[in-house]
Design an enzyme around this catalytic site. Structure first.
Site, PDB file in Angstrom:
ATOM      1  CB  SER A 163      -0.938  -0.053   1.212  1.00 49.68           C
ATOM      2  OG  SER A 163      -1.959   0.892   1.122  1.00 49.68           O
ATOM      3  CG  ASP A 236      -5.827  -3.293  -4.364  1.00 53.51           C
ATOM      4  OD1 ASP A 236      -6.461  -2.305  -3.949  1.00 53.51           O
ATOM      5  OD2 ASP A 236      -4.665  -3.553  -4.003  1.00 53.51           O
ATOM      6  CG  HIS A 330      -5.491  -2.256  -0.478  1.00 54.62           C
ATOM      7  ND1 HIS A 330      -4.509  -2.158  -1.437  1.00 54.62           N
ATOM      8  CD2 HIS A 330      -5.088  -1.447   0.528  1.00 54.62           C
ATOM      9  CE1 HIS A 330      -3.576  -1.320  -1.038  1.00 54.62           C
ATOM     10  NE2 HIS A 330      -3.889  -0.886   0.154  1.00 54.62           N
TER      11      HIS A 330
END
Length: 367
Positions: A163, A236, A330
């Site tokens: 991320s 995602d 995610h």
């Protein structure tokens, strides 16, 4: 590598302590010695992670594993792992309209303990939030990393991040390769957002030799020995942010997990061609629906649309616009990331140790 970046979520909560111990699955890496952790704060632009040295394991020690499948030997390496945040979309929306010029460190007023960059990044802009995060970590990470490298000169360096941590790892890697001249740097990111404009993306592609060309100057299929692996996951949205309408572009090196649910199999992975392979996360509909969800809302265009127009567009929503599915996508990179609980994610309980090959240079490690 996903397990290592998962452990970064222990930093700032229950902690990671020497030699390499945490509430999660640190015991899966008995050959790692913790160098240091860092946590620059709680703001979205702050950084968190750890540096560890893997001294490698031999075939004999690997075969003694209690796992039903012997763990393959691992090669020595220096690991730098950057933690992510699930609030990354807030950071992107707040700061994406304010890109700034990208200048590889060291800057002219730096301490000079570096090799001059061999190639400047012309017309490059970078997401200011991501750059601020790397700047906040840089003064803590680089001294410890240089010390570890001096102590273990033959150990390659592996950067890994999830991320926001993937974006920070990208900027850190560019500095190590371009400003410091380190050639034995390999990067693996999971759910990495777009870090800058097309010129910065191309600069990273060139730095890590991600694009090869044939005689017609067309990009060819990538090799499995990538020095930079940008792992993405079906559904995602974060790798598609910030939006291209805001001037951001992805770089190459994508490895796409096509299976929405855990666990994926080797046949669910695809080595993508270029930065926008239509069979990968940046498919033809990607920017369209993300532009509607974020771009239109940010610009207030919905106030100028009739109820009928909204109804038509609602009918065309892909299933992945369900927000809980986006969150899971995610999080679920080979296993669930971000759960620093005793024994690791309960879904993993009963699963054996994971074979990890951290050898560098050729990018031949397992994800």
């Amino acid at each position: 590598m996903a397990r290592l970046v998962d452990i970064t979520y222990c930093v700032g909560t229950t902690g990671v302590s020497p030699p390499f111990s945490c509430a999660s699955r640190c015991k899966d890496f008995p050959s790692l010695d913790l160098v240091r952790t860092w946590n620059t704060g709680v703001l979205l632009s702050d950084s968190c992670g750890f540096i560890a040295v893997d001294h490698g394991t031999s075939s004999s020690s690997s075969s003694s594993s209690s796992s039903s499948s012997p763990k393959p030997p691992s090669k020595p390496a220096i690991i730098v792992a950057f933690r992510g945040t699930y609030s990354i979309t807030n950071t992107i929306i707040d700061l994406s309209t304010v890109p700034q010029e990208y200048v590889p460190y060291p800057s002219p007023d730096d301490d000079g303990d570096s090799t001059p960059t061999t190639k400047k990044c012309a017309n490059c802009t970078v997401h200011m939030g991501f750059l601020a995060s790397w700047r906040s970590a840089r003064e803590l990470v680089l001294p410890a990393l240089k010390t570890a490298r001096a102590k273990h000169p033959g150990y390659p360096v592996h950067l890994v991040g999830h991320s926001l941590g993937g974006a920070v790892a990208a900027l850190a890697a560019l500095e190590l390769r371009q400003s410091l001249g380190w050639t034995d740097v390999t990067v693996t990111t999971f759910g990495e957002p777009r870090i800058g404009n097309k010129h910065l993306a191309h600069y990273l592609d060139e730095t890590f030799s991600l694009l090869s060309t044939n005689n017609n100057n067309h990009t060819t299929s990538p090799k499995e020995t990538l020095l930079y692996r940008r792992v993405t996951h079906a559904n995602d949205p974060v790798p598609l942010l910030p939006l291209s309408e805001w001037g951001f572009r992805a770089h190459a090196g994508e490895v796409y997990i096509a299976k929405p649910d855990l666990p994926p199999a080797p046949e669910d992975l695809r080595l993508c061609v270029g930065a926008d392979d239509p069979e990968c996360v940046g498919g033809p509909e990607a920017d369209g629906w993300l532009g509607w969800v974020l771009g239109d809302l940010v610009r207030g265009e919905e106030t100028r649309k009739s109820v009928e127009a909204w109804t038509r567009r609602l009918g065309g929503f892909p299933a992945r616009l369900k927000l809980w599915q986006l969150f899971f996508a995610h999080r679920d990179y080979f296993w669930r990331l971000g759960l620093c609980v005793p024994g690791g994610d309960p879904v993993d309980w009963g699963r054996g140790k994971y074979g990890v090959l951290l050898g560098g240079g050729g990018g031949d490690g397992e994800l």
